[in-house]
Design a protein around this motif. Structure first.
Motif, PDB file in Angstrom:
ATOM      1  N   SER A 150       6.099   4.279   2.432  1.00 50.41           N
ATOM      2  CA  SER A 150       5.314   3.083   2.158  1.00 50.41           C
ATOM      3  C   SER A 150       4.549   2.719   3.427  1.00 50.41           C
ATOM      4  CB  SER A 150       6.238   1.951   1.702  1.00 50.41           C
ATOM      5  OG  SER A 150       5.486   0.790   1.378  1.00 50.41           O
ATOM      6  N   ARG A 151       4.147   1.456   3.558  1.00 46.06           N
ATOM      7  CA  ARG A 151       3.375   1.027   4.719  1.00 46.06           C
ATOM      8  C   ARG A 151       3.883  -0.293   5.258  1.00 46.06           C
ATOM      9  NH1 ARG A 151      -2.996   1.306   3.286  1.00 46.06           N
ATOM     10  NH2 ARG A 151      -2.284  -0.012   1.584  1.00 46.06           N
ATOM     11  N   GLU A 152       3.636  -0.523   6.535  1.00 43.04           N
ATOM     12  CA  GLU A 152       3.790  -1.855   7.097  1.00 43.04           C
ATOM     13  C   GLU A 152       2.805  -2.797   6.385  1.00 43.04           C
ATOM     14  OE1 GLU A 152       2.756  -1.303  11.147  1.00 43.04           O
ATOM     15  OE2 GLU A 152       4.578  -0.207  11.675  1.00 43.04           O
ATOM     16  N   ARG A 153       3.144  -4.063   6.350  1.00 46.64           N
ATOM     17  CA  ARG A 153       2.326  -5.101   5.717  1.00 46.64           C
ATOM     18  C   ARG A 153       2.050  -4.784   4.250  1.00 46.64           C
ATOM     19  NH1 ARG A 153      -2.118  -8.142   9.391  1.00 46.64           N
ATOM     20  NH2 ARG A 153      -2.177  -9.293   7.422  1.00 46.64           N
ATOM     21  N   ILE A 168       7.617  -5.862   5.314  1.00 48.06           N
ATOM     22  CA  ILE A 168       7.649  -7.266   5.715  1.00 48.06           C
ATOM     23  C   ILE A 168       8.972  -7.538   6.423  1.00 48.06           C
ATOM     24  CG2 ILE A 168       7.589  -9.655   4.879  1.00 48.06           C
ATOM     25  CD1 ILE A 168       5.989  -8.652   2.476  1.00 48.06           C
ATOM     26  N   VAL A 169       8.905  -7.952   7.661  1.00 50.05           N
ATOM     27  CA  VAL A 169      10.111  -8.067   8.476  1.00 50.05           C
ATOM     28  C   VAL A 169      11.075  -9.113   7.929  1.00 50.05           C
ATOM     29  CG1 VAL A 169       9.096  -9.744  10.088  1.00 50.05           C
ATOM     30  CG2 VAL A 169      10.968  -8.260  10.852  1.00 50.05           C
ATOM     31  N   ASN A 170      10.568 -10.194   7.327  1.00 49.91           N
ATOM     32  CA  ASN A 170      11.480 -11.237   6.839  1.00 49.91           C
ATOM     33  C   ASN A 170      12.381 -10.723   5.728  1.00 49.91           C
ATOM     34  OD1 ASN A 170      10.822 -13.248   8.608  1.00 49.91           O
ATOM     35  ND2 ASN A 170       9.308 -14.212   7.286  1.00 49.91           N
ATOM     36  N   ASN A 171      11.935  -9.712   4.957  1.00 48.50           N
ATOM     37  CA  ASN A 171      12.823  -9.108   3.967  1.00 48.50           C
ATOM     38  C   ASN A 171      14.069  -8.557   4.641  1.00 48.50           C
ATOM     39  OD1 ASN A 171      11.496  -9.539   1.527  1.00 48.50           O
ATOM     40  ND2 ASN A 171      10.229  -7.723   1.727  1.00 48.50           N
ATOM     41  N   ARG A 172      13.873  -7.856   5.740  1.00 51.49           N
ATOM     42  CA  ARG A 172      15.003  -7.221   6.422  1.00 51.49           C
ATOM     43  C   ARG A 172      15.851  -8.234   7.177  1.00 51.49           C
ATOM     44  NH1 ARG A 172      11.126  -4.339   5.174  1.00 51.49           N
ATOM     45  NH2 ARG A 172      11.385  -2.183   4.533  1.00 51.49           N
ATOM     46  N   MET A 185       4.540   3.943   6.956  1.00 55.65           N
ATOM     47  CA  MET A 185       3.361   4.254   7.749  1.00 55.65           C
ATOM     48  C   MET A 185       2.838   2.974   8.401  1.00 55.65           C
ATOM     49  SD  MET A 185       1.323   6.751   5.040  1.00 55.65           S
ATOM     50  CE  MET A 185       1.203   5.471   3.769  1.00 55.65           C
ATOM     51  N   ARG A 186       1.983   3.129   9.386  1.00 51.68           N
ATOM     52  CA  ARG A 186       1.332   1.969   9.985  1.00 51.68           C
ATOM     53  C   ARG A 186       0.305   1.375   9.022  1.00 51.68           C
ATOM     54  NH1 ARG A 186      -0.657   4.960  15.299  1.00 51.68           N
ATOM     55  NH2 ARG A 186      -0.713   6.636  13.730  1.00 51.68           N
ATOM     56  N   HIS A 187       0.084   0.074   9.122  1.00 43.43           N
ATOM     57  CA  HIS A 187      -0.939  -0.560   8.288  1.00 43.43           C
ATOM     58  C   HIS A 187      -2.329  -0.248   8.852  1.00 43.43           C
ATOM     59  CE1 HIS A 187      -1.831  -3.675  11.268  1.00 43.43           C
ATOM     60  NE2 HIS A 187      -0.535  -3.882  11.404  1.00 43.43           N
ATOM     61  N   ALA A 204      -9.089   5.659   9.325  1.00 45.65           N
ATOM     62  CA  ALA A 204      -8.769   6.650   8.285  1.00 45.65           C
ATOM     63  C   ALA A 204      -7.698   7.614   8.760  1.00 45.65           C
ATOM     64  CB  ALA A 204     -10.025   7.411   7.878  1.00 45.65           C
ATOM     65  N   ASP A 205      -7.649   7.867  10.069  1.00 43.35           N
ATOM     66  CA  ASP A 205      -6.665   8.805  10.618  1.00 43.35           C
ATOM     67  C   ASP A 205      -5.238   8.299  10.492  1.00 43.35           C
ATOM     68  OD1 ASP A 205      -7.689   6.857  12.560  1.00 43.35           O
ATOM     69  OD2 ASP A 205      -6.290   7.774  13.956  1.00 43.35           O
ATOM     70  N   LEU A 206      -5.076   7.001  10.206  1.00 42.34           N
ATOM     71  CA  LEU A 206      -3.727   6.463  10.019  1.00 42.34           C
ATOM     72  C   LEU A 206      -3.045   7.077   8.799  1.00 42.34           C
ATOM     73  CD1 LEU A 206      -4.515   2.749  10.890  1.00 42.34           C
ATOM     74  CD2 LEU A 206      -3.046   4.282  12.211  1.00 42.34           C
ATOM     75  N   ALA A 207      -3.820   7.651   7.895  1.00 46.08           N
ATOM     76  CA  ALA A 207      -3.223   8.345   6.753  1.00 46.08           C
ATOM     77  C   ALA A 207      -2.382   9.535   7.198  1.00 46.08           C
ATOM     78  CB  ALA A 207      -4.318   8.818   5.786  1.00 46.08           C
ATOM     79  N   ASP A 208      -2.657  10.048   8.365  1.00 44.29           N
ATOM     80  CA  ASP A 208      -1.888  11.187   8.867  1.00 44.29           C
ATOM     81  C   ASP A 208      -0.459  10.807   9.245  1.00 44.29           C
ATOM     82  OD1 ASP A 208      -3.859  13.072   8.469  1.00 44.29           O
ATOM     83  OD2 ASP A 208      -4.720  12.829  10.463  1.00 44.29           O
ATOM     84  N   ASP A 209      -0.138   9.511   9.209  1.00 40.31           N
ATOM     85  CA  ASP A 209       1.276   9.116   9.344  1.00 40.31           C
ATOM     86  C   ASP A 209       2.107   9.774   8.249  1.00 40.31           C
ATOM     87  OD1 ASP A 209       0.659   7.570  11.518  1.00 40.31           O
ATOM     88  OD2 ASP A 209       1.185   5.647  10.584  1.00 40.31           O
TER      89      ASP A 209
END
Length: 447
Positions: A150-153, A168-172, A185-187, A204-209
């Motif tokens: 999944s992704r951050e945010r 979402i950090v508050n979930n954890r 992945m990073r947002h 777009a390169d963040l998809a490579d996470d």
């Protein structure tokens, strides 16, 4: 805590309403009950509070009332259905409108996403999509694929599967890490794209996470990658150009299912039936809810590719339950009636096309807020936008004050922390957009 009660101001003869018993969701209850804001009526683009004040709805309720409030066609369809058939168990039995609605939804979905599973909310749709992904890989002889990316945010609802996927950090902080085997992945909210209308050119390169996780965990262990085409509840994060396409390529190369959460972006919000069509990227599974019934009845759905459906069906023994999953109210007759009436409105009034035509004016109007005191960023696509306001040092406090002031000034919208989300009903006209932006400008500047 003390006793809290409330008397409707425009109905003084009515007995006071106790506020104590109800535990309100996603609400600072003590704050609300000390200074409640009560809505008593809705029609078209507007709510009315108990003072009789008219409030323009700038967030379609909660992104769900796309055809405007108080649609009598939907109410009549639900009324007629409840008189004719109020309920039949969805296990081993069927009713005509569930099959009809599935066909109508499949007419709108992209590619071969023509198999529809009904649920009751976006949260249930996400958990159903997770189970379907696991069932598919098991059916094709790869039961080791149990991880999810999944992704951050990201926000995927409140069930434990969706909580684990959500970035979402508050979930954890409140509930722990949730189910095991989920990585993030990073947002894509990068500073280079601040105040950029539509899709940014950076990130777009963040998809490579996703490729990094393939190399770290092995593709043979990853079931699916979940993304919101536009991250909604955490702030209208529009994907950079090429980002979704790159995710699709990586998934195809490594046998990973691509899942789009279209709970917010579905049914015309981007000017197309779904964001998948707006961005030209087709997933393997798609979740939806909210605007499927114009919020007149709780409902959600999962659209799956024929390949996934056929694989799961083909692996089961004759007479067996192929997909061991479902809800008591899956495809409820009244919800299906509401869904069919809602799709009729979208088609007959051309609301998806109307949203596409109004979107440039809406986006330009929202971006005209740039330079307003306290606004730190603006983002948007189609009939969805968001702006961040500068924190006062306590994250979310200024945003909470803002949404209350906006309501008091005649505007309803959703805030998440210090981000405000704007998503008016698709029936909006230019004068509604002008009124929304005028109230936003004056209220934000007054913080």
């Amino acid at each position: 805590m003390g006793h809290a009660e409330f008397t409707l101001r425009n109905q003084p003869a009515q007995a006071p309403i106790s506020l104590d018993e109800l535990w309100m969701p996603f609400t600072p209850n003590r704050d609300f009950k000390s200074d409640p804001r009560i809505v008593v009526r809705a029609e078209g683009m507007y709510y009315w509070n108990d003072h009789g004040d008219r409030i323009i709805d700038a967030s379609s309720g909660l992104f769900c009332v796309a055809a405007g409030h108080g649609r009598k066609e939907i109410a009549e369809a639900v009324h007629q259905q409840l008189r004719e058939l109020d309920f039949v168990a969805p296990f081993l039995r069927g009713h005509p409108k569930s099959f009809e609605l599935a066909s109508r939804v499949a007419e709108l979905t992209p590619g071969d996403l023509n198999r529809i599973f009904f649920v009751n909310s976006g949260s249930e749709a996400v958990d159903t999509a997770m189970k379907a992904a696991l069932a598919y890989h098991q059916a094709r002889g790869q039961p080791g694929r149990t991880m999810f990316v999944s992704r951050e945010r990201a926000y995927y609802g409140v069930n434990f599967g969706g909580v684990a996927l959500s970035g979402i950090v508050n979930n954890r902080r409140k509930y722990g890490p949730g189910i095991a085997g989920v990585v993030h992945m990073r947002h894509t909210h990068v500073k280079e794209n601040l105040f950029t209308p539509g899709q940014g050119t950076h990130g777009a390169d963040l998809a490579d996470d996703l490729l990094r996780f393939v190399n770290l965990y092995g593709a043979e262990n990853i079931a699916a990658c979940f993304v919101e085409p536009i991250a909604g509840s955490t702030g209208c994060l529009v994907p950079p150009t090429g980002y979704l396409e790159r995710l699709r390529q990586i998934c195809d190369a490594h046998g990973i299912l691509l899942v789009f959460d279209e709970v917010i972006t579905g049914f015309g919000r981007t000017g197309a039936p779904f964001a998948a069509q707006a961005f030209g990227v087709t997933p393997d599974i798609m979740t939806m809810a909210k605007a499927i019934t114009n919020a007149a009845q709780p409902m959600g759905a999962v659209a799956l590719s024929e390949r996934i459906y056929d694989t799961v069906m083909g692996a089961a023994q004759e007479g067996a339950i192929e997909f061991f999953h479902g809800y008591t109210y899956s495809g409820h007759p009244a919800a299906c009636a509401a869904g069919l009436a809602t799709l009729d409105i979208y088609r007959n009034e051309g609301l998806f096309e109307r949203a596409r035509d109004l979107a440039p004016y809406f986006q330009e109007a929202i971006f005209s807020l740039r330079g307003t005191k306290h606004i730190a960023d603006i983002r948007g696509y189609g009939m969805l936008a968001a702006f961040d306001i500068e924190s006062d040092g306590v994250p979310g406090r200024r945003g909470h004050v803002l949404q209350k002031k906006l309501f008091d000034n005649g505007l309803n919208l959703k805030t998440t922390g210090d981000c405000a989300l704007v998503a008016p009903p698709l029936i909006a006209a230019k004068e509604h957009v002008d009124a929304i932006v005028d109230i936003l400008r004056k209220t934000v500047a007054s913080l």
